[in-house]
Scaffold this active site. Structure first.
Site, PDB file in Angstrom:
ATOM      1  N   THR A 157      16.984  37.947  53.609  1.00  0.00           N
ATOM      2  CA  THR A 157      15.656  37.497  53.171  1.00  0.00           C
ATOM      3  C   THR A 157      15.344  37.898  51.730  1.00  0.00           C
ATOM      4  O   THR A 157      14.312  37.516  51.186  1.00  0.00           O
ATOM      5  CB  THR A 157      14.563  38.054  54.106  1.00  0.00           C
ATOM      6  OG1 THR A 157      14.760  39.462  54.237  1.00  0.00           O
ATOM      7  CG2 THR A 157      14.625  37.420  55.474  1.00  0.00           C
ATOM      8  N   GLY A 158      16.227  38.664  51.103  1.00  0.00           N
ATOM      9  CA  GLY A 158      16.002  39.040  49.705  1.00  0.00           C
ATOM     10  C   GLY A 158      16.222  37.836  48.795  1.00  0.00           C
ATOM     11  O   GLY A 158      16.720  36.804  49.238  1.00  0.00           O
ATOM     12  N   LYS A 161      12.400  42.169  60.476  1.00  0.00           N
ATOM     13  CA  LYS A 161      12.196  40.722  60.555  1.00  0.00           C
ATOM     14  C   LYS A 161      12.964  40.096  61.711  1.00  0.00           C
ATOM     15  O   LYS A 161      13.141  38.872  61.780  1.00  0.00           O
ATOM     16  CB  LYS A 161      12.587  40.058  59.226  1.00  0.00           C
ATOM     17  CG  LYS A 161      11.629  40.462  58.128  1.00  0.00           C
ATOM     18  CD  LYS A 161      11.712  39.577  56.925  1.00  0.00           C
ATOM     19  CE  LYS A 161      10.644  39.998  55.908  1.00  0.00           C
ATOM     20  NZ  LYS A 161      10.903  39.539  54.562  1.00  0.00           N
ATOM     21  N   ILE A 182      28.680  42.590  47.938  1.00  0.00           N
ATOM     22  CA  ILE A 182      28.457  41.934  46.656  1.00  0.00           C
ATOM     23  C   ILE A 182      27.674  42.842  45.703  1.00  0.00           C
ATOM     24  O   ILE A 182      27.872  42.815  44.495  1.00  0.00           O
ATOM     25  CB  ILE A 182      27.656  40.618  46.852  1.00  0.00           C
ATOM     26  CG1 ILE A 182      28.326  39.716  47.906  1.00  0.00           C
ATOM     27  CG2 ILE A 182      27.461  39.873  45.536  1.00  0.00           C
ATOM     28  CD1 ILE A 182      29.695  39.230  47.557  1.00  0.00           C
ATOM     29  N   THR A 183      26.786  43.660  46.246  1.00  0.00           N
ATOM     30  CA  THR A 183      25.883  44.517  45.476  1.00  0.00           C
ATOM     31  C   THR A 183      26.539  45.204  44.276  1.00  0.00           C
ATOM     32  O   THR A 183      27.602  45.801  44.398  1.00  0.00           O
ATOM     33  CB  THR A 183      25.293  45.609  46.394  1.00  0.00           C
ATOM     34  OG1 THR A 183      24.785  44.970  47.557  1.00  0.00           O
ATOM     35  CG2 THR A 183      24.189  46.383  45.690  1.00  0.00           C
ATOM     36  N   GLU A 184      25.875  45.121  43.139  1.00  0.00           N
ATOM     37  CA  GLU A 184      26.348  45.768  41.916  1.00  0.00           C
ATOM     38  C   GLU A 184      25.500  47.007  41.662  1.00  0.00           C
ATOM     39  O   GLU A 184      24.294  46.979  41.900  1.00  0.00           O
ATOM     40  CB  GLU A 184      26.201  44.795  40.745  1.00  0.00           C
ATOM     41  CG  GLU A 184      26.673  45.345  39.422  1.00  0.00           C
ATOM     42  CD  GLU A 184      26.449  44.391  38.254  1.00  0.00           C
ATOM     43  OE1 GLU A 184      26.055  43.232  38.503  1.00  0.00           O
ATOM     44  OE2 GLU A 184      26.666  44.820  37.115  1.00  0.00           O
ATOM     45  N   TYR A 231      36.797  32.789  38.169  1.00  0.00           N
ATOM     46  CA  TYR A 231      36.458  31.369  38.223  1.00  0.00           C
ATOM     47  C   TYR A 231      37.295  30.605  37.200  1.00  0.00           C
ATOM     48  O   TYR A 231      37.765  29.504  37.461  1.00  0.00           O
ATOM     49  CB  TYR A 231      34.964  31.128  37.949  1.00  0.00           C
ATOM     50  CG  TYR A 231      34.004  32.006  38.715  1.00  0.00           C
ATOM     51  CD1 TYR A 231      34.387  32.657  39.882  1.00  0.00           C
ATOM     52  CD2 TYR A 231      32.698  32.196  38.266  1.00  0.00           C
ATOM     53  CE1 TYR A 231      33.511  33.464  40.575  1.00  0.00           C
ATOM     54  CE2 TYR A 231      31.807  32.998  38.962  1.00  0.00           C
ATOM     55  CZ  TYR A 231      32.215  33.644  40.107  1.00  0.00           C
ATOM     56  OH  TYR A 231      31.342  34.447  40.770  1.00  0.00           O
ATOM     57  N   GLU A 251      42.210  44.418  34.725  1.00  0.00           N
ATOM     58  CA  GLU A 251      41.598  44.744  33.448  1.00  0.00           C
ATOM     59  C   GLU A 251      41.870  46.215  33.152  1.00  0.00           C
ATOM     60  O   GLU A 251      42.408  46.933  33.996  1.00  0.00           O
ATOM     61  CB  GLU A 251      40.087  44.444  33.470  1.00  0.00           C
ATOM     62  CG  GLU A 251      39.334  45.113  34.594  1.00  0.00           C
ATOM     63  CD  GLU A 251      37.907  44.583  34.763  1.00  0.00           C
ATOM     64  OE1 GLU A 251      37.675  43.381  34.572  1.00  0.00           O
ATOM     65  OE2 GLU A 251      37.028  45.386  35.081  1.00  0.00           O
ATOM     66  N   HIS A 303      32.033  46.599  33.259  1.00  0.00           N
ATOM     67  CA  HIS A 303      32.333  47.176  34.571  1.00  0.00           C
ATOM     68  C   HIS A 303      32.447  48.692  34.462  1.00  0.00           C
ATOM     69  O   HIS A 303      33.021  49.209  33.506  1.00  0.00           O
ATOM     70  CB  HIS A 303      33.657  46.635  35.108  1.00  0.00           C
ATOM     71  CG  HIS A 303      33.586  45.191  35.493  1.00  0.00           C
ATOM     72  ND1 HIS A 303      34.685  44.378  35.507  1.00  0.00           N
ATOM     73  CD2 HIS A 303      32.542  44.421  35.872  1.00  0.00           C
ATOM     74  CE1 HIS A 303      34.334  43.163  35.878  1.00  0.00           C
ATOM     75  NE2 HIS A 303      33.026  43.156  36.099  1.00  0.00           N
TER      76      HIS A 303
END
Lengths: 404, 362
Positions: B17-18, B43, B97-99, B165, B215, B253
């Site tokens: 829901t974010g 929720k 996924i969180t950074e 990508y 990298e 990074h």
């Protein structure tokens, strides 16, 4: 985030790690007060320590920033038993340039001094705590080669570095500290003092979310007590949200002014020496763009990651930052649209270019959804924008404009 | 078929829901991924976009909706808790996924996962700070643009986001489809590293070649190169970003930093070359290098096969046939093989390609 020695020691002191008494000053008007405070504690030996974010201060040289040929003082860390001499040292260092093997030739302006107690010691050791990325655990490193650069020890005599990895389930254990102590050849009273020293030091490392602590040297005093004579500390930027006091520790004087400016706009900018400015979304692609500029015969002027979105605002701020660097002769914009549509990014670039006066040629390469529409928009904008078809084409077009 | 995620994936989204979570969940569903649940504490009982059931806990999502994979979009301050909850709930794959997760938290998370795996579970986490994992044509779990991908037989492992990508787009443009693309993330501590991912691809019968995009910083590329040298049975291509990066500076990074003279691009490139990995000098040549590696590998294979045949023919006692005829026969065989190669790189329908390749292997 790197912090100064005096700030690191303030943090260490909170956890009970023994450090010598000291007072930071930013102006000579504070010197007498600092010195008399130390004297009131019965201290009669002093060290004047330059505070910059670079190592090798003791062996560095102090130059006049107005006349870089003029050597003012040999050494950026000075010991003396004479209060008058201490003031003389402070005057010679504060506001001048300190050049060490880590600062490069340009050196760093000393804007803070740490006036500390001078201690007599018999031995010096190296202690470091950091993350071992290969195993995902913290490691404590100790060496008898204190006061020497640890990289040098690691390269020449790696057997002189003892390591203990900390198991996240049980934390640092006393037997590990004992192993370090015996490995260093400590015994008796010194051994007894070493155990709590390492215990509190590791606690400070963990609880303050540090990503590096180096105590070099850790000194054994005449009375067998142990003190962290120097302290280097780096804090984990990602952990700022649970340390509300950390932003104050940042010394923007130590950073490139352009990088400070960029960080205000949430842009990730690192200044380099070349002549091709670049603006890219994503860190990996930004590095690869720098690399391809070099391969095509140019030289990257910066690393700039504008993040995933590449909105009009970020692009505009990116251009501003890049153009502040007088060395920039051309700009390469490389955006991989992905989920963001390229025509939107192109619109942002065109508007940004109109808002700010761009004096150098700009090569733009957009990839992803609607890249063809975006290219058309850029070509028809009437601005000094050259659109490129691919990664390689972009780099080649940059070298073309540089050679014209 | 594919690694980590595929047609059997039943996904739950933590932080559905974010703002990030909801945006990307819609993209993930649109791609065709089977999203069976969302998790947002408080929720539970509601629906996301009127179709995906939301639960209060991961455990419920696993028990009631049958989730076997989780993707995490929650903010960094709550990410550790989210990873631990996902692991505890019983899913096999966690994509974070969180950074911006603190290193201390990641030490705890990695350690907990290792403990569970030692106790008999088989959980794999990808990330954090990564674009996610995609098995083109079947399942997208992450924030990558789905449309640039093409189903196929090249495995991809990368520490980067948009550079991945770029590589995918180059492969797709050459008609080289991907089996699975794994964005392992750019942080100092990650759940799946190069070796882990390389092993998965080595064992995957539907992957013919692997490209690894590294990298500067750390030594994960070097250790992976050692693995490749010893065990890899498929051609590997590599690229390292950051040749021009100055030492001691963090390049975006958290993990991309040359520290104490270690983790330079030169070291990594050398290690990869020593391991027989095809190194792309330029980021514009990642795709073409994969094509070259595949072609050379096939040529080598064909050659070794034909020499085998040759010796077999020679050893036959009644070798009445002249050598020239044998050679002709061989030529005919290799000619026949050519269309297979072409088919493989062309965009023609997948099953056909598979069959042909299987035949060839036999």
């Amino acid at each position: 985030m790197k912090i100064h020695e005096y700030q690191a020691k303030q943090i260490l002191l909170k956890y009970g790690v023994p450090v010598q008494n000291g007072i930071p000053i930013k102006d000579m008007s504070e010197f007498d007060g600092a010195l008399s405070t130390l004297q009131s504690h019965g201290i009669n030996q002093f060290v004047v320590k330059s505070q910059i974010h670079a190592g090798g201060r003791g062996k560095g040289k102090v130059y006049n920033p107005a006349n870089r040929e003029e050597l003012i003082l040999d050494g950026g860390v000075k010991f003396t038993t004479d209060a008058v001499k201490a003031k003389e040292y402070a005057e010679k260092i504060l506001g001048n340039l300190l050049v060490t093997h880590q600062t490069g030739e340009e050196g760093k302006l000393v804007q803070t001094l740490f006036i500390t107690e001078g201690l007599d010691y018999t031995h010096e050791f190296y202690i470091g705590i950091l993350l071992d990325r290969t195993v995902g655990k913290n490691v404590i490193m100790a060496s008898t080669e204190g006061g020497v650069e640890i990289e040098k020890v690691a390269a020449e005599t790696p057997e002189k570095i003892i390591k203990e990895w900390v198991d996240p389930n049980i934390g640092l254990q006393p037997f590990q500290i004992r192993r370090l102590a015996f490995g260093l050849g400590l015994e008796g009273e010194v051994f007894k003092n070493f155990v709590p020293f390492i215990k509190t030091l590791y606690k400070a490392y963990e609880e303050s979310d540090a990503s590096l602590i180096e105590i070099n040297p850790m000194a054994i005093l005449n009375d067998k007590k142990i003190v962290a004579l120097d302290a280097k500390m780096t804090l984990d930027d990602n952990a700022m949200f649970r340390h509300k006091d950390y932003p104050e520790l940042r010394d923007t004087n130590e950073e490139d002014p352009l990088e400070v400016e960029a960080s205000k706009y949430n842009l990730n900018y690192v200044k380099l020496d070349g002549n091709v400015g670049c603006m890219v979304n994503g860190a990996g692609l930004a590095m690869a763009t720098m690399d391809i500029i070099k391969l095509a015969g140019g030289d990257p002027a910066n690393f700039l990651d504008v993040g995933g979105g590449a909105s009009k605002e970020t692009v505009e701020n990116g251009f501003k930052i890049i153009l502040t660097d007088p060395n920039v002769k051309a700009i390469l914009v490389n955006i991989f649209g992905g989920i963001v549509r390229c025509d939107r990014v192109a619109g942002g670039i065109i508007e940004a270019a109109k808002n700010i006066h761009i004096t150098v040629p700009v090569v733009v390469r957009l990839a992803g959804t609607n890249a063809d529409i975006a290219k058309k928009m850029l070509d028809e904008s009437g601005l000094n924008i050259i659109s490129a078809d691919g990664f390689k084409d972009a780099a080649e077009k940059i070298t073309q404009v540089l050679n014209n | 078929m594919s690694v980590l995620v595929g047609k059997n994936t039943r996904l739950m989204v933590q932080g559905i829901t974010g703002s990030e979570g909801s945006f990307h969940t819609r993209q993930i569903i649109e791609y065709g991924t089977n999203v069976v649940a969302g998790v947002t504490p408080g929720k539970g009982g509601t629906l996301f976009d009127e179709k995906v059931p939301i639960f209060n806990t991961c455990k419920e999502a696993v028990e009631k909706a049958g989730a076997n994979t989780s993707v995490i979009f929650v903010p960094p301050a709550f990410a550790l808790d989210a990873i631990l909850e996902a692991a505890d709930s019983g899913v096999d794959v966690i994509v974070t996924i969180t950074e911006g997760i603190p290193t201390k938290d990641m030490i705890t998370a990695k350690n907990y996962l290792e403990d569970l795996n030692k106790a008999g579970r088989n959980i794999r986490m990808v990330g954090p700070n990564c674009p996610g994992v995609i098995t083109p044509g079947f399942c997208k779990i992450g924030i990558m643009p789905g449309f640039i991908h093409l189903p196929g037989r090249v495995g991809l492992i990368s520490r980067s986001g948009t550079l991945t990508y770029e590589a995918v787009a180059q492969l797709t443009a050459l008609g080289l489809g991907q089996s699975t693309c794994i964005g392992i993330g750019g942080d100092p501590i990650i759940g799946t590293n190069f070796i882990d991912a390389m092993k998965l691809f080595n064992e995957d019968k539907d992957t013919d070649a692997v490209i690894m995009i590294g990298e500067i910083g750390g030594n994960a590329e070097e250790t992976c190169a050692e693995y490749v040298k010893k065990y890899m049975t498929k051609p590997v291509v590599g690229f390292i970003a950051g040749r021009t990066a100055p030492p001691g500076r963090r390049m975006g990074h958290a993990g991309a930093i040359i520290a104490g003279g270690k983790g330079t691009a030169e070291d990594k490139i050398k290690a990869m070359r020593d391991a027989g990995i095809y190194v792309a000098e330029s980021p514009a040549e990642m795709g073409t290098m994969v094509k070259l590696a595949l072609d050379e590998f096939k040529a080598k294979k064909a050659k070794s096969k034909s020499t085998l045949k040759k010796t077999a023919e020679k050893s036959k006692p009644k070798s009445s046939k002249p050598k020239a005829a044998a050679k002709k026969k061989l030529k005919a065989v290799s000619k026949k093989k050519k269309p297979v190669k072409k088919l493989k790189v062309s965009k023609s329908s997948k099953p056909k390609v598979k069959k042909l390749i299987k035949k060839k292997k036999k």
